[in-house]
Motif scaffolding. Structure first.
Motif, PDB file in Angstrom:
ATOM      1  N   VAL A 138       0.783  -1.242  -0.147  1.00  0.00           N
ATOM      2  CA  VAL A 138       0.076  -0.035   0.024  1.00  0.00           C
ATOM      3  C   VAL A 138       0.843   1.115  -0.223  1.00  0.00           C
ATOM      4  N   GLY A 139       0.588   2.234  -0.886  1.00  0.00           N
ATOM      5  CA  GLY A 139       1.301   3.413  -0.965  1.00  0.00           C
ATOM      6  C   GLY A 139       1.176   4.176  -2.089  1.00  0.00           C
ATOM      7  N   GLU A 140       1.975   5.162  -2.447  1.00  0.00           N
ATOM      8  CA  GLU A 140       1.960   5.943  -3.510  1.00  0.00           C
ATOM      9  C   GLU A 140       2.491   5.196  -4.635  1.00  0.00           C
ATOM     10  N   ARG A 141       1.746   5.135  -5.889  1.00  0.00           N
ATOM     11  CA  ARG A 141       2.128   4.430  -7.031  1.00  0.00           C
ATOM     12  C   ARG A 141       3.055   5.412  -7.932  1.00  0.00           C
ATOM     13  N   HIS A 142       3.985   4.749  -8.612  1.00  0.00           N
ATOM     14  CA  HIS A 142       4.858   5.420  -9.677  1.00  0.00           C
ATOM     15  C   HIS A 142       4.879   4.381 -10.682  1.00  0.00           C
ATOM     16  N   ASP A 143       4.972   5.219 -11.749  1.00  0.00           N
ATOM     17  CA  ASP A 143       4.908   4.374 -13.163  1.00  0.00           C
ATOM     18  C   ASP A 143       6.442   3.750 -13.550  1.00  0.00           C
ATOM     19  N   THR A 144       6.571   3.565 -14.620  1.00  0.00           N
ATOM     20  CA  THR A 144       8.200   2.714 -15.155  1.00  0.00           C
ATOM     21  C   THR A 144       9.051   3.868 -14.923  1.00  0.00           C
ATOM     22  N   ILE A 145       8.783   5.232 -15.094  1.00  0.00           N
ATOM     23  CA  ILE A 145       9.716   6.373 -15.094  1.00  0.00           C
ATOM     24  C   ILE A 145      10.556   6.190 -13.749  1.00  0.00           C
ATOM     25  N   VAL A 146      10.070   5.783 -12.647  1.00  0.00           N
ATOM     26  CA  VAL A 146      10.785   5.678 -11.342  1.00  0.00           C
ATOM     27  C   VAL A 146      12.046   4.873 -11.680  1.00  0.00           C
ATOM     28  N   MET A 147      12.077   4.130 -12.635  1.00  0.00           N
ATOM     29  CA  MET A 147      13.153   3.085 -12.749  1.00  0.00           C
ATOM     30  C   MET A 147      14.512   3.684 -13.052  1.00  0.00           C
ATOM     31  N   LYS A 148      14.374   5.208 -13.307  1.00  0.00           N
ATOM     32  CA  LYS A 148      15.510   5.985 -13.568  1.00  0.00           C
ATOM     33  C   LYS A 148      16.514   5.939 -12.257  1.00  0.00           C
ATOM     34  N   HIS A 149      15.925   5.907 -11.348  1.00  0.00           N
ATOM     35  CA  HIS A 149      16.403   5.884 -10.107  1.00  0.00           C
ATOM     36  C   HIS A 149      17.136   4.616  -9.558  1.00  0.00           C
ATOM     37  N   ALA A 150      16.713   3.579 -10.384  1.00  0.00           N
ATOM     38  CA  ALA A 150      17.054   2.190  -9.999  1.00  0.00           C
ATOM     39  C   ALA A 150      18.411   1.671 -10.167  1.00  0.00           C
ATOM     40  N   ALA A 151      18.997   0.841  -9.381  1.00  0.00           N
ATOM     41  CA  ALA A 151      20.524   0.309  -9.651  1.00  0.00           C
ATOM     42  C   ALA A 151      20.201  -1.126 -10.308  1.00  0.00           C
ATOM     43  N   GLY A 152      19.020  -1.766  -9.986  1.00  0.00           N
ATOM     44  CA  GLY A 152      18.922  -3.299 -10.479  1.00  0.00           C
ATOM     45  C   GLY A 152      17.566  -3.564 -10.343  1.00  0.00           C
ATOM     46  N   ILE A 153      17.462  -4.878 -10.837  1.00  0.00           N
ATOM     47  CA  ILE A 153      15.761  -5.411 -10.696  1.00  0.00           C
ATOM     48  C   ILE A 153      15.957  -6.992 -10.309  1.00  0.00           C
ATOM     49  N   PHE A 154      15.319  -7.321  -9.285  1.00  0.00           N
ATOM     50  CA  PHE A 154      15.262  -8.486  -8.973  1.00  0.00           C
ATOM     51  C   PHE A 154      13.721  -9.034  -9.553  1.00  0.00           C
ATOM     52  N   LEU A 155      13.890 -10.240 -10.615  1.00  0.00           N
ATOM     53  CA  LEU A 155      12.853 -10.624 -11.238  1.00  0.00           C
ATOM     54  C   LEU A 155      12.244 -11.887 -10.623  1.00  0.00           C
ATOM     55  N   PRO A 156      10.768 -12.110 -10.585  1.00  0.00           N
ATOM     56  CA  PRO A 156      10.194 -13.447 -10.200  1.00  0.00           C
ATOM     57  C   PRO A 156      10.398 -14.365 -11.524  1.00  0.00           C
ATOM     58  N   ALA A 157      10.720 -15.581 -11.315  1.00  0.00           N
ATOM     59  CA  ALA A 157      10.790 -16.556 -12.454  1.00  0.00           C
ATOM     60  C   ALA A 157      10.468 -17.881 -11.916  1.00  0.00           C
ATOM     61  N   THR A 158      10.039 -18.784 -12.931  1.00  0.00           N
ATOM     62  CA  THR A 158      10.004 -20.358 -12.464  1.00  0.00           C
ATOM     63  C   THR A 158      11.240 -21.121 -12.909  1.00  0.00           C
ATOM     64  N   ALA A 159      11.959 -20.441 -13.996  1.00  0.00           N
ATOM     65  CA  ALA A 159      13.191 -21.026 -14.665  1.00  0.00           C
ATOM     66  C   ALA A 159      14.165 -20.118 -15.382  1.00  0.00           C
ATOM     67  N   VAL A 160      15.257 -20.193 -15.267  1.00  0.00           N
ATOM     68  CA  VAL A 160      16.075 -19.686 -16.405  1.00  0.00           C
ATOM     69  C   VAL A 160      16.838 -20.610 -17.179  1.00  0.00           C
ATOM     70  N   ASP A 161      17.596 -20.362 -18.059  1.00  0.00           N
ATOM     71  CA  ASP A 161      18.832 -21.212 -18.709  1.00  0.00           C
ATOM     72  C   ASP A 161      19.914 -20.136 -18.806  1.00  0.00           C
ATOM     73  N   PHE A 162      21.004 -20.915 -19.020  1.00  0.00           N
ATOM     74  CA  PHE A 162      22.477 -20.394 -19.123  1.00  0.00           C
ATOM     75  C   PHE A 162      22.644 -19.354 -20.435  1.00  0.00           C
ATOM     76  N   SER A 163      21.533 -19.388 -21.194  1.00  0.00           N
ATOM     77  CA  SER A 163      21.240 -18.540 -22.451  1.00  0.00           C
ATOM     78  C   SER A 163      20.787 -17.037 -21.890  1.00  0.00           C
ATOM     79  N   GLY A 164      20.266 -16.976 -20.665  1.00  0.00           N
ATOM     80  CA  GLY A 164      19.723 -15.736 -20.374  1.00  0.00           C
ATOM     81  C   GLY A 164      18.064 -15.796 -20.686  1.00  0.00           C
ATOM     82  N   ASN A 165      17.425 -16.974 -21.007  1.00  0.00           N
ATOM     83  CA  ASN A 165      15.976 -17.003 -21.300  1.00  0.00           C
ATOM     84  C   ASN A 165      15.278 -17.078 -19.754  1.00  0.00           C
ATOM     85  N   ARG A 166      14.248 -16.742 -19.839  1.00  0.00           N
ATOM     86  CA  ARG A 166      13.355 -16.992 -18.404  1.00  0.00           C
ATOM     87  C   ARG A 166      12.058 -17.344 -18.794  1.00  0.00           C
TER      88      ARG A 166
END
Length: 211
Positions: free
Chosen positions: A109-137
């Protein structure tokens, strides 16, 4: 090659058999290695990271969120919006959560920001059920993150790199999965809208992928 749906179903079944002790151990390892990755990206300074709250038998991320906050980092968590859009809310340990109207997740719960807020981000932790060593998710199947990662290149185009089968997002990305969910190169079918990830964060460590 198995389809994304087949991979997702198989890994979800395996996750459902995890014990509480196994989940707690996984959460501790993810927090340890995720914090090290974050510190490496920011050279030890406080930064901002997009992450998410793992629920059920997903890799536990709450210990990671707490570790990042304790180290002085700011954390953005997603909120599902109509038309497969994501907005972002800054999280602290005092934040409240509510059930999403659009997906089976808990949202801050809180103030919502759109994708533009990512200009301030250093990295992203993504959800996934699998990845491969080619980088596919393989994601959760909802399509929210595919749309978000595509929109990210409009916000931060300078960092985009072309790989040998898809473009990398503009920010460093790590997909959070269990150790056995990192598959050999070429195991996951890639589609035109997919965005590859640069690393896999597992309870056992951070693995650099080769997109």
């Amino acid at each position: 090659m198995a389809s994304k749906d087949e991979i997702r179903a198989s890994h979800r079944a395996r996750r459902a058999a995890l014990t509480r002790a196994g989940l707690e151990s996984a959460g501790a390892g993810i927090a340890l290695h995720g914090l090290a990755w974050a510190s490496d990206l920011t050279k030890g300074a406080p930064g901002t990271f997009a992450a998410y709250l793992g629920v059920g038998s997903e890799p536990p991320t709450l210990p990671l969120l707490a570790a990042l906050h304790g180290a002085g980092h700011r954390i953005l968590l997603p909120v599902c919006e109509p038309a497969l859009a994501l907005s972002w809310v800054y999280w602290t340990p005092a934040s409240e959560f509510v059930r999403s109207r659009y997906a089976p997740i808990q949202e801050p719960v809180g103030e919502r920001h759109d994708t533009i807020v990512m200009k301030h981000a250093a990295g992203i932790f993504l959800p996934a059920t699998a990845v491969d060593f080619s980088g596919n998710r393989v994601g959760q199947g909802g399509g929210y993150y595919d749309k978000f990662l595509a929109a990210l290149t409009d916000v931060i185009p300078a960092g985009t790199q072309e790989s040998d089968g898809g473009s990398l997002p503009s920010l460093p990305t790590a997909a959070v999965v269990y150790d056995a969910e990192v598959l050999p190169s070429g195991s996951i079918p890639a589609e035109s809208f997919d965005r590859k990830v640069a690393a896999a964060l597992t309870p056992g460590g951070l693995l650099r992928l080769q997109p």
